[in-house]
Write an enzyme that holds these catalytic residues in place. Sequence first.
Site, PDB file in Angstrom:
ATOM      1  N   ARG A 118       0.817  -1.232   0.000  1.00  0.00           N
ATOM      2  CA  ARG A 118       0.000   0.000   0.000  1.00  0.00           C
ATOM      3  C   ARG A 118       0.842   1.270   0.000  1.00  0.00           C
ATOM      4  NH1 ARG A 118      -2.964  -3.180   3.547  1.00  0.00           N
ATOM      5  NH2 ARG A 118      -4.834  -4.003   2.548  1.00  0.00           N
ATOM      6  N   LYS A 140       3.205  11.720 -10.670  1.00  0.00           N
ATOM      7  CA  LYS A 140       2.327  10.867 -11.481  1.00  0.00           C
ATOM      8  C   LYS A 140       3.076   9.573 -11.778  1.00  0.00           C
ATOM      9  CE  LYS A 140       0.481  13.834 -14.789  1.00  0.00           C
ATOM     10  NZ  LYS A 140      -0.180  13.899 -16.107  1.00  0.00           N
ATOM     11  N   GLU A 182      10.209  19.393 -24.450  1.00  0.00           N
ATOM     12  CA  GLU A 182       9.365  19.657 -23.268  1.00  0.00           C
ATOM     13  C   GLU A 182       9.825  20.932 -22.558  1.00  0.00           C
ATOM     14  OE1 GLU A 182       6.653  18.124 -22.618  1.00  0.00           O
ATOM     15  OE2 GLU A 182       6.812  16.025 -23.229  1.00  0.00           O
ATOM     16  N   LYS A 224       7.725  23.644 -13.155  1.00  0.00           N
ATOM     17  CA  LYS A 224       6.750  22.559 -12.989  1.00  0.00           C
ATOM     18  C   LYS A 224       6.333  22.434 -11.525  1.00  0.00           C
ATOM     19  CE  LYS A 224       5.078  18.121 -14.278  1.00  0.00           C
ATOM     20  NZ  LYS A 224       5.299  16.809 -14.866  1.00  0.00           N
ATOM     21  N   GLU A 234      -4.018  17.560 -10.986  1.00  0.00           N
ATOM     22  CA  GLU A 234      -4.410  17.912 -12.336  1.00  0.00           C
ATOM     23  C   GLU A 234      -5.898  18.211 -12.464  1.00  0.00           C
ATOM     24  OE1 GLU A 234      -2.089  15.627 -15.161  1.00  0.00           O
ATOM     25  OE2 GLU A 234      -3.545  16.091 -16.689  1.00  0.00           O
ATOM     26  N   ARG A 238      -2.685  22.453 -14.172  1.00  0.00           N
ATOM     27  CA  ARG A 238      -1.669  21.573 -14.730  1.00  0.00           C
ATOM     28  C   ARG A 238      -1.916  21.300 -16.211  1.00  0.00           C
ATOM     29  NH1 ARG A 238       0.736  16.724 -10.849  1.00  0.00           N
ATOM     30  NH2 ARG A 238       2.062  15.730 -12.390  1.00  0.00           N
ATOM     31  N   ASN A 242      -0.342  20.712 -21.345  1.00  0.00           N
ATOM     32  CA  ASN A 242      -0.785  19.920 -22.504  1.00  0.00           C
ATOM     33  C   ASN A 242      -0.580  20.640 -23.834  1.00  0.00           C
ATOM     34  OD1 ASN A 242      -1.551  17.796 -20.922  1.00  0.00           O
ATOM     35  ND2 ASN A 242      -3.636  18.554 -20.651  1.00  0.00           N
ATOM     36  N   HIS A 245       0.468  18.897 -26.984  1.00  0.00           N
ATOM     37  CA  HIS A 245       0.263  17.472 -26.722  1.00  0.00           C
ATOM     38  C   HIS A 245      -0.968  16.869 -27.379  1.00  0.00           C
ATOM     39  CE1 HIS A 245       3.585  17.803 -23.994  1.00  0.00           C
ATOM     40  NE2 HIS A 245       3.502  16.513 -23.693  1.00  0.00           N
ATOM     41  N   HIS A 249       0.255  13.862 -29.265  1.00  0.00           N
ATOM     42  CA  HIS A 249      -0.155  12.484 -28.949  1.00  0.00           C
ATOM     43  C   HIS A 249      -0.766  11.794 -30.163  1.00  0.00           C
ATOM     44  CE1 HIS A 249      -0.378  13.209 -24.338  1.00  0.00           C
ATOM     45  NE2 HIS A 249       0.719  12.553 -24.651  1.00  0.00           N
ATOM     46  N   HIS A 261       8.557  10.806 -28.062  1.00  0.00           N
ATOM     47  CA  HIS A 261       7.462  11.644 -27.561  1.00  0.00           C
ATOM     48  C   HIS A 261       7.752  13.135 -27.739  1.00  0.00           C
ATOM     49  CE1 HIS A 261       4.312  13.142 -24.951  1.00  0.00           C
ATOM     50  NE2 HIS A 261       5.228  13.788 -24.247  1.00  0.00           N
TER      51      HIS A 261
END
Length: 359
Positions: A118, A140, A182, A224, A234, A238, A242, A245, A249, A261
């Site tokens: 956990r 994340k 990025e 960031k 998010e 946040r 994107n 993106h 993507h 990417h």
Amino acid sequence: MMTVRVGLGNRGYAIDIGPCSRALLRECNKSASGTRQVVVIADRAVARLHLADLLTYLPQDSLVLTFAPGERSKSLRVVGRLFDQLAEARIERGAVIVTLGGGVAGDLGGFVAATWLRGVPFIQVPTTLLAAVDASVGGKTGVNLPAGKNLVGAFHQPEAVIVDTNFIKTLKYREFVSGLAESVKQAVVRDAGFFDWHRSQADAIVEREPKVISELIARNCTLKAAIVEQDEREAGLRAVLNYGHTIGHAIEHLLEYELRHGECVGLGMLVENEIAVARGMLGRGTADAIRDLLQRFRLPAGLPRALAAEDVCAACRVDKKVRAGAIGFMLVSGLGAPCRVADVTNAEIAAALRVVQPR
Ligand SMILES: NC(=O)c1ccc[n+]([C@@H]2O[C@H](COP(=O)([O-])OP(=O)(O)OC[C@H]3O[C@@H](n4cnc5c(N)ncnc54)[C@H](O)[C@@H]3O)[C@@H](O)[C@H]2O)c1
Ligand SMILES: [Zn+2]
């Protein structure tokens, strides 16, 4: 050594940028009883290059678990295998997991840390520029399913992030510039001065001068961290990250991961800027300045093969950021001026896409 703090109360942590030796020793000796059981979860290719170095700063009885490099390892199958190995070694709550590698190591190892017993603490040692400037900040973690990327995961903040700029030197150029894309993205949406800094330092950046790379990483982490501090899960802010993106993507998916990417994000920024210019939101001069900087870093200026506009539009719609059918885009109306637009049409996407189609 530079340090950036991520201020999340009792989940806050430091990002140390510089030679990792001292920071790692300090982190591993943090528990009340002195040293902790350390489990390293490492990308096998990175381990070959840098594990021996890392291990000199870790307890002798550290357990090292490796996985095959690449996105395919971000899977429940690999998570299951790592769980079995942790169980076999009887790894307890007091242990700490150290992830070594790029974004894949951080997401995969971080997810294992988030869920083993956990949740156990983890320390990220990101070894790609992309992971150092982006993936390792914000907690994340997660893995992919056959149905899509990052569908299973958890927010689990690391206890510390340690970026050794020496590790960045062994990156292939394409991996390196994928991270730079990025960095440019973050500068464009958040900090016009940082965008200009990229331009003035472009040669030193490409040469990977350690001082300049440290500054680049630290400034990205600071930007960031400020976003994550305001929007850890998010819920809103946040989403400015994107930018580039939605199209990025779609291209990444349609080219079946032929491009990295960050390379796709670079193309995504070019296309999304054209949408903004056509709407009269963004000046041509700014769009050109962004394009010139991306090209100076030798990021792709166009697609390796033509993509049908309708496929790109369809792929934008399956992006998980799409709510209720409308294609939401995070565009910019200038440097440091992100702007959410909810109603981009297929015709606009098709027109903008022409700038990156092979001629
Ligand atoms: N958690 C987040 O917030 C977040 C943000 C952005 C991206 N990501 C995830 O990150 C992943 C992409 O990360 P990535 O681009 O770092 O990919 P990656 O981890 O696959 O690394 C890219 C390649 O570089 C190699 N490599 C890594 N470090 C090296 C080094 N120092 N020297 C030589 N080779 C090295 C790896 O073996 C691999 O082949 C994706 O899965 C993406 O979803 C997560
Ligand atoms: Zn990205």
